[in-house]
Design a protein around this motif. Structure first.
Motif, PDB file in Angstrom:
ATOM      1  N   GLU A   1       0.757  -1.167  -0.140  1.00 18.99           N
ATOM      2  CA  GLU A   1       0.048   0.179  -0.093  1.00 18.99           C
ATOM      3  C   GLU A   1       1.004   1.146  -0.138  1.00 18.99           C
ATOM      4  O   GLU A   1       2.089   1.356   0.148  1.00 18.99           O
ATOM      5  CB  GLU A   1      -0.893  -0.123   1.231  1.00 18.99           C
ATOM      6  N   THR A   2       0.380   2.230  -0.417  1.00 19.39           N
ATOM      7  CA  THR A   2       0.983   3.532  -0.522  1.00 19.39           C
ATOM      8  C   THR A   2       0.252   4.799   0.278  1.00 19.39           C
ATOM      9  O   THR A   2      -1.030   4.539   0.437  1.00 19.39           O
ATOM     10  CB  THR A   2       1.473   3.920  -1.678  1.00 19.39           C
ATOM     11  N   ASN A   3       1.004   5.899   0.541  1.00 22.21           N
ATOM     12  CA  ASN A   3       0.363   6.843   1.016  1.00 22.21           C
ATOM     13  C   ASN A   3      -0.269   7.684   0.217  1.00 22.21           C
ATOM     14  O   ASN A   3      -0.398   7.523  -1.113  1.00 22.21           O
ATOM     15  CB  ASN A   3       1.091   7.595   2.207  1.00 22.21           C
ATOM     16  N   GLU A   4      -1.104   8.849   0.454  1.00 24.03           N
ATOM     17  CA  GLU A   4      -1.804   9.874  -0.347  1.00 24.03           C
ATOM     18  C   GLU A   4      -0.912  10.099  -1.583  1.00 24.03           C
ATOM     19  O   GLU A   4      -1.314  10.110  -2.756  1.00 24.03           O
ATOM     20  CB  GLU A   4      -2.409  10.982   0.352  1.00 24.03           C
ATOM     21  N   ASP A   5       0.265  10.677  -1.523  1.00 23.78           N
ATOM     22  CA  ASP A   5       1.054  11.376  -2.584  1.00 23.78           C
ATOM     23  C   ASP A   5       2.104  10.169  -3.203  1.00 23.78           C
ATOM     24  O   ASP A   5       2.914  10.778  -3.455  1.00 23.78           O
ATOM     25  CB  ASP A   5       1.480  12.576  -2.026  1.00 23.78           C
ATOM     26  N   ALA A   6       1.867   9.296  -2.747  1.00 24.46           N
ATOM     27  CA  ALA A   6       2.683   8.020  -3.367  1.00 24.46           C
ATOM     28  C   ALA A   6       4.160   8.231  -3.045  1.00 24.46           C
ATOM     29  O   ALA A   6       4.945   7.993  -3.985  1.00 24.46           O
ATOM     30  CB  ALA A   6       2.397   7.842  -5.003  1.00 24.46           C
ATOM     31  N   SER A   7       4.499   8.819  -1.821  1.00 19.94           N
ATOM     32  CA  SER A   7       5.869   8.879  -1.479  1.00 19.94           C
ATOM     33  C   SER A   7       6.417   7.965  -0.324  1.00 19.94           C
ATOM     34  O   SER A   7       7.489   7.703  -0.131  1.00 19.94           O
ATOM     35  CB  SER A   7       6.228  10.311  -1.047  1.00 19.94           C
TER      36      SER A   7
ATOM     37  N   GLU B   1      12.136  10.468  -2.304  1.00 19.18           N
ATOM     38  CA  GLU B   1      12.331  11.834  -2.189  1.00 19.18           C
ATOM     39  C   GLU B   1      11.027  12.635  -2.627  1.00 19.18           C
ATOM     40  O   GLU B   1      11.176  13.732  -2.228  1.00 19.18           O
ATOM     41  CB  GLU B   1      13.503  12.024  -3.280  1.00 19.18           C
ATOM     42  N   GLY B   2      10.327  12.078  -3.389  1.00 20.54           N
ATOM     43  CA  GLY B   2       8.969  12.942  -3.676  1.00 20.54           C
ATOM     44  C   GLY B   2       7.987  12.104  -4.201  1.00 20.54           C
ATOM     45  O   GLY B   2       7.943  10.699  -4.318  1.00 20.54           O
ATOM     46  N   PRO B   3       6.898  12.365  -4.604  1.00 24.79           N
ATOM     47  CA  PRO B   3       5.657  11.552  -5.024  1.00 24.79           C
ATOM     48  C   PRO B   3       6.261  10.799  -6.357  1.00 24.79           C
ATOM     49  O   PRO B   3       6.538  11.353  -7.225  1.00 24.79           O
ATOM     50  CB  PRO B   3       4.421  12.641  -5.454  1.00 24.79           C
ATOM     51  N   THR B   4       5.986   9.458  -6.392  1.00 28.45           N
ATOM     52  CA  THR B   4       6.435   8.762  -7.547  1.00 28.45           C
ATOM     53  C   THR B   4       5.361   7.705  -7.567  1.00 28.45           C
ATOM     54  O   THR B   4       5.527   6.582  -7.174  1.00 28.45           O
ATOM     55  CB  THR B   4       7.949   8.043  -7.070  1.00 28.45           C
ATOM     56  N   PRO B   5       4.298   8.084  -8.428  1.00 26.64           N
ATOM     57  CA  PRO B   5       3.324   7.092  -8.500  1.00 26.64           C
ATOM     58  C   PRO B   5       3.641   5.900  -9.203  1.00 26.64           C
ATOM     59  O   PRO B   5       3.034   4.717  -9.304  1.00 26.64           O
ATOM     60  CB  PRO B   5       2.114   7.824  -9.561  1.00 26.64           C
TER      61      PRO B   5
END
Lengths: 324, 607, 314
Positions: free
Chosen positions: B81-87, B170-174
């Motif tokens: 699973e992933t968090n909201e902004d895919a980070s 490092e950042g959002p990475t869908p």
């Protein structure tokens, strides 16, 4: 003994006038004795002509060289690099078997193999000849100095041991990698290693010859070294030099084929025998396409064998020992 | 004399009789092939070369894998699973998966710590891993690699417990899941790695296996044998029991013959002998196209010409900054004719009309290349002689007095690649004939065979050249890297007249905007616009996709796991031996069938 | 004798040192791109820098050279970088040398066994059919590019005799063709050399004298002519045998023989400096040792040569 003793006993009885005559000085006769019509080159040429096979091959090679030079200017010749299009499809005329239009067929992108083979032969022969000449010049110069000068002997021997023992392949490959792939690169790479053999041969011969009596005499008469090398020693070496030079040509062509095989030869856009054979190698398994390998192989074989045989018979002919 | 001959003859006869053909009885299914490029290491954490991770892909499993339609499936991770902004991504591992040695003896269980150890190794610069640049997506990854941080616990990978693994990025990475398909995110048993040190991955003994195969023989430049791993978690899907690789440096020459004699089950058929095979009714039935990959090949027009003065870089610079000039080249390149140099039978099948190839990503079952901004390029061939001549007239009028004609166009190629050399000659002649030698003078130039890109492309020593780029993860942004600032391709940021109001190049702004979008539909649309801009302004001429050539093979390529990037496509898992090889008609049918099923599967997956 | 050997050995060490140093510097002229391989495009310039530094390529060149020699003194030839990453160079070479050496020695033996008698018979039957046949063979081998006939032999003979195309250690039958192919060239050169030597020698005065004295033709052949012929052979044989370990790039490639052929080319192209340096060291040492052994062998065979007088350059 008995036969002449009577005569000798009677010598005193005869007048000296009867025994000796005064010779009259004759300019013409003097000329004849002092002049020999022996010419080194003519004798060489004469004994070379006796070898029929070699002569015919020599004519063949000259014919090939001439043909290769004038071929582009003959009528109806195609460009070796132009890509011919199939009029029906508008795309490249690929792998066309030999026909009236393309005498030796076309290759995989529609270039005319007939003209490519001659262009390739031109390139390869050029490489071979330049390499042979450069090797000869460097090899003879260094070999002569090495053999004749006692001061240079030790350093040159060491240098020789080093160069001789670096594997030739390494030098060839490194040179081709460091420099750009081009004709010059290939020539440089081959010359760097090639002159060593020639130098060694010359050196060994000179060491044998330099202390012969006639050279000793020459030296005591105050002949300068360069004159001794040029006039007394080198003529003896002609046969060896010729043999090595004529072998250097096919060797250089072979080395070019090898370099192409390991991927360091001339670019494909520059036709050469190495390129043509390497391209054709893959096609060996395909009976229909085998003509693309066959023609360049034949040209290469003919050139190689001609140079071998011509070189050997010329070396025999140039050896003064065979002139008597 | 006779004695010698007899002796020789006797020797030969003795040898002939000494070895009778001992044919093995075949119960198991064995796949045999020859290869000419040897792997230099088995250390999958270090390599970035396809033939090397092709071996690793069958020996070691990662967190995820793909099915044959390219949909993500659980691998060693059962769920995630992933968090909201895919980070931040959390994975729950499959229990009971074992590391085994080359004899199949169990060594340890695969746990979350193995993934942490793997990443630690990759990001440690002294290990010289050439995939570290992908792993820097993880938080503080780059800082650790460059030595700014020395404490690995600050890097964004944690084993929460034995079977739970967490990555902080490092950042959002869908598209992070697709990156897990790379060897740098593979697990390694830490104790074993420490024990082996530098010799890890140098021999079959110095490697542990948790994948579908075990390396039972490994003799570099000789042979390599992969045997099915009996303890593999998914072993009923491994249908080939044994894979035998035999090294042959001349494989290109001898492999087709070996295939005909039944000594191997797969052989690449070089372009040069294709004619022969297609004209032979029996051989024709044995060959088919190979499947294309996702390398994108295109012709780049260089805005930062740095080549020698004899090729007139200043003049090229003036010309290339004229849009009509660029467009005349764009429409003048006959790509089919160029393609014939490596695909003479179905040249159109490999052409690629955009930078991003088809089937790379999709949104709700619509392929990325069919999105509105790109559709008009995708569905039309760029080659158009009339348009090309029209643009030529305009360009000549506009450049009158500014540039000297003919414009010299330096077009280098790698002299180690004969097909490319041929192609360059074809293109030179084709474009010069179409546009006229008074307009352009294409100069074909042989570049070095080693270090070509470093000598030619990166320093900008070309005017117009074929270049390529391969994707690194499942997001269109991966295809923008060559063209953004810092790219080493054709430096479009130096194009005159394309600066936006904020002082940045227009293309740069478009890409940055797209990268910031998290919603897939919006994101893809923006990337498609940016890509369309590149093509519309003729900064590049899209050419083809990679993976050319024909093969004779007893494998059905559509059985294999499928993904545009990473190691999945190299897996033998799921593939089976056919009784006879596919011919090209069957291949095309199977491909059409597969494309249909894939569209359905994708639509189903996105629901 | 002993003094001579010591002097020669010392010279050889100096020569080796120079050779290795020269090659070391030559290798540093290669483009750095080669060390990065396929990953070069994807790495940032900083990452490339870190990578190259870790390879030791950023040290001053003299430091690199010094390190190399220090390791060499310790008997450490280093580890391969790009050929087989992290595997000691010694192991790589040791694996391969066996095959090339076995094939090489067998090929030398076969060439001498076939080539020398062929040359002798050709000389004896000069101008007759055997001579013509032999000459035809030699001409063929010299003229036709070897890569062409090697391939023809492999494809057609294996097809005709229904043999496997590739080398297989467990099936001796697959050793035969590569061995024969490997020997074709040397057979031709031994035969050519031997024939020429015999023809020259048979015309010499001492042979004429021997004939005039009524010595049997057979005795002339074995006692006089052939004995002399083996002297130059003895001189070159050690080097020839030792250098067979370099292998044949083309034959080994065609038949999948895991030998040394091509290793040097591969290593240079992949810019694997430790491997290249080790190979240069190996080949040069073997060359030098071979020449040295040749001199010793010649001195043993030829009573006319005494050690210590004059230097020897061949």
């Amino acid at each position: 003994m008995g036969l002449y003793s009577e005569e000798i006993r009677n010598i005193t009885d005869k007048s000296s006038k009867q025994l000796f005559e005064f010779a009259v000085a004759d300019e013409n006769n003097a000329e004849k004795i002092g002049y020999s019509n022996y010419s080194y080159w003519r004798s060489t040429w004469k004994s070379f002509l006796k070898n029929k096979v070699a002569v015919s091959l020599l004519i063949l090679v000259i014919a090939i060289v001439l043909f290769v030079l004038i071929q582009p200017y003959l009528p109806n010749q195609k460009s070796p690099t132009e890509i011919y299009l199939d009029p029906e499809t508008g795309y490249q005329a690929r792998n066309v078997p030999p026909n009236e239009e393309f005498w030796f067929g076309t290759n995989s992108i529609g270039q005319d193999l007939w003209s490519r083979i001659w262009a390739g032969t031109r390139t390869s022969l050029f490489i071979g000849v330049v390499v042979a000449i450069v090797e000869a010049i460097i090899g003879i110069t260094i070999g002569a100095l090495w053999g004749y000068s006692r001061k240079l002997e030790a350093p040159l021997t060491h240098a020789y041991n080093v160069i001789e023992n670096i594997p030739t392949t390494i030098v060839l490959i490194l040179m081709s990698l460091i420099l750009r792939p081009s004709i010059t690169t290939i020539i440089v790479a081959m010359c760097i290693t090639g002159w060593v053999e020639m130098a060694r041969f010359i050196r060994n011969q000179i060491v044998i010859l330099r202390d012969r009596e006639y050279n000793l005499a020459s030296r005591t008469l105050g002949t300068p070294s360069y004159r001794i090398i040029l006039k007394n020693l080198l003529p003896y070496l002609i046969s060896i030099i010729m043999l090595r030079m004529s072998l250097a040509v096919p060797y250089a062509i072979g080395a070019e084929v090898f370099l192409t095989y390991i991927g360091l030869g001339l670019p494909v856009s520059e036709p050469s025998l190495g390129n043509l054979i390497n391209e054709g190698r893959v096609l060996m398994m395909s009976p229909d396409l085998r003509y693309q390998l066959l023609f360049p192989s034949i040209v290469l074989s003919v050139i190689t064998i001609s140079f071998y045989i011509i070189g050997n018979s010329f070396a025999d002919a140039a050896d003064p020992k065979n002139h008597v | 004399m006779k004695k010698y001959l007899l002796f020789l003859l006797a020797c030969i006869v003795m040898m002939l009789t000494a070895c009778s053909d001992d044919e093995e009885t075949k119960d198991e299914s064995v796949f045999r092939t020859v290869y000419s490029g040897e792997v230099k290491t088995l250390n999958y954490l270090k390599t970035s070369e396809t033939n090397e991770f092709a071996v690793a892909a069958n020996l070691v499993d990662g967190l995820i894998e793909y099915d044959k339609y390219g949909i993500v499936q659980p691998g060693l991770a059962e769920s995630w699973e992933t968090n909201e902004d895919a980070s931040v991504w959390t994975f729950r591992l499959r229990k009971g998966v074992k590391w085994v040695d080359h004899e199949g003896n169990e060594v340890a269980e695969v746990t979350a710590k193995d993934f942490v150890d793997g990443l630690h190794y990759v990001l440690d610069a002294k290990n010289e891993s050439s995939t570290a640049w992908i792993a820097t997506v993880v938080k503080n990854g780059n800082a650790f690699y460059e030595g700014e941080i020395t404490d690995f616990s600050q890097v964004g990978v944690k084993a929460l417990d034995e079977y739970t693994l967490e990555y902080t990025l490092e950042g959002p990475t869908p598209y992070f899941l697709s990156m897990l398909n790379y060897v740098c995110f593979f697990p390694v048993y830490g104790e074993f790695l420490a024990e082996k040190g530098d010799s890890f991955g140098t021999s079959k003994e110095n490697l542990l296996y948790n994948g579908s195969y075990i390396l039972t023989e490994f003799e570099p430049q000789n042979k390599r044998v992969l045997t099915k791993n009996p303890t593999y978690w998914d072993h009923e899907n491994v249908l080939i029991d044994k894979i035998e690789y035999k090294y042959n440096k001349e494989a290109a020459t001898v492999a087709p013959e070996l295939f005909l004699r039944g000594e191997v089950d797969e052989a690449a058929i070089p372009t040069a002998i294709l004619d022969d095979w297609f004209k032979d009714s029996e051989k024709k039935e044995l060959i088919r196209q190979s499947r294309s990959n996702f390398y994108s090949y295109f012709y780049a027009l260089n805005f930062n010409p740095q080549f020698d003065a004899e090729y007139e870089p200043e003049n090229w610079k003036i010309a290339v900054n004229n849009k009509n000039f660029r467009k005349s080249l764009f429409h003048a390149l006959d790509r089919v004719s160029a393609m014939l140099t490596d695909e003479p039978y179905n040249p159109e099948s490999l052409l690629n009309n955009t930078i991003t190839p088809k089937n790379f990503v999709d949104i709700d079952g619509v392929d990325y290349t069919q999105l509105e901004p790109l559709a008009k390029f995708t569905n039309n061939d760029s080659f158009n002689p009339d348009l090309a001549l029209e643009y030529k007239e305009k360009a000549m009028a506009e450049l009158q007095g500014k540039a000297t004609f003919p414009v010299k166009v330096l077009m280098p190629y790698n002299s180690g690649m004969p097909d490319w050399a041929n192609r360059s000659q074809v293109i030179e002649q084709q474009m010069e004939n179409l546009l006229g030698k008074d307009y352009i003078d294409i100069i074909v130039y042989a570049g070095p065979s080693t270090g070509f890109l470093g000598e030619v492309r990166r320093p900008g020593k070309f005017a117009f050249m074929e270049v390529n780029w391969g994707p690194d993860y499942a997001d269109p942004s991966t295809y923008t890297d060559p063209f953004t600032i810092g790219g080493t391709y054709n430096k479009p940021e130096l194009a005159e007249g394309y600066t936006d109001t904020n002082g940045q190049p227009i293309y740069e702004n478009m890409v940055n905007k797209a990268k910031a979008a998290i919603d897939f539909a919006e994101r893809y649309e923006l990337f498609a616009e940016a890509e369309a801009f590149l093509i519309e302004e003729a900064f590049v001429v899209p050419y083809k996709v990679g993976g050319t050539g024909y093969v004779a093979s007893k494998l059905n390529p559509f059985d294999a796991q499928y993904s545009p990037f990473g190691v999945t496509m190299e897996k033998f898992k799921g593939q089976k031996l056919l009784d006879k090889p596919m011919n090209n008609e069957e291949f095309k049918e199977a491909k059409a069938q597969w494309e249909k099923e894939r569209a359905e599967a994708l639509a189903k997956a996105s629901q | 004798m002993l003094g001579y050997i010591v002097k020669r050995l010392l010279q050889s060490v100096v020569t080796l040192f120079v050779i290795i140093t020269v090659v070391f510097f030559l290798l540093r002229l290669l483009p750095e791109e080669g060390y990065l391989g396929a990953a070069a495009d994807k790495m940032t310039p900083e990452q490339q820098e870190v990578y190259l530094t870790n390879l030791g390529l950023r040290d001053p060149i003299l430091v690199q050279l010094g390190n190399f020699y220090l390791d060499l003194l310790r008997g450490d030839l280093g580890k391969s970088i790009t050929y087989r990453t992290d595997v000691p160079v010694i192991d790589i070479i040791a694996d391969k040398i066996v095959y090339s050496f076995a094939f090489g020695v067998a090929a030398v033996a076969l060439s001498i066994i076939v080539g020398v008698p062929l040359g002798i018979f050709m000389a004896q039957f000069k101008g007759r059919w055997l001579d013509r046949l032999g000459t035809g063979y030699i001409v063929f081998i010299v003229a036709v590019p070897s890569m062409v006939y090697y391939l023809l032999i492999q494809v057609y003979i294996t097809d005709f005799l229904n043999l496997p195309m590739l080398f297989n250690e467990d099936k001796p039958i697959t050793w035969v063709l590569p061995l024969i192919s490997l020997s074709l060239g040397p057979i031709a050169s031994y035969a050519m050399w031997m024939r020429r030597y015999m023809v020259d020698e048979l015309n010499k005065d001492y042979i004429k004298l021997a004939r005039a004295k009524g010595v049997k033709e057979r005795t002339i052949m074995f006692r006089h002519v052939m004995r002399n012929a083996f002297i130059p052979l003895a001189q070159y044989l050690p080097a020839t045998i030792l250098l067979t370990i370099t292998g044949s790039i083309y034959i080994e490639s065609l038949y999948s023989i895991p030998g040394m052929g091509g290793l040097l080319v591969d290593a240079i192209q992949r810019q694997d400096n430790p491997v290249v340096q080790a190979l240069v060291l190996l080949f040069s040492s073997l060359g030098i040792i071979g020449l040295f052994l040749g001199d010793v062998a010649m001195a043993l065979v030829d009573p006319r040569i005494k050690f210590g007088k004059g230097e020897s350059v061949r």
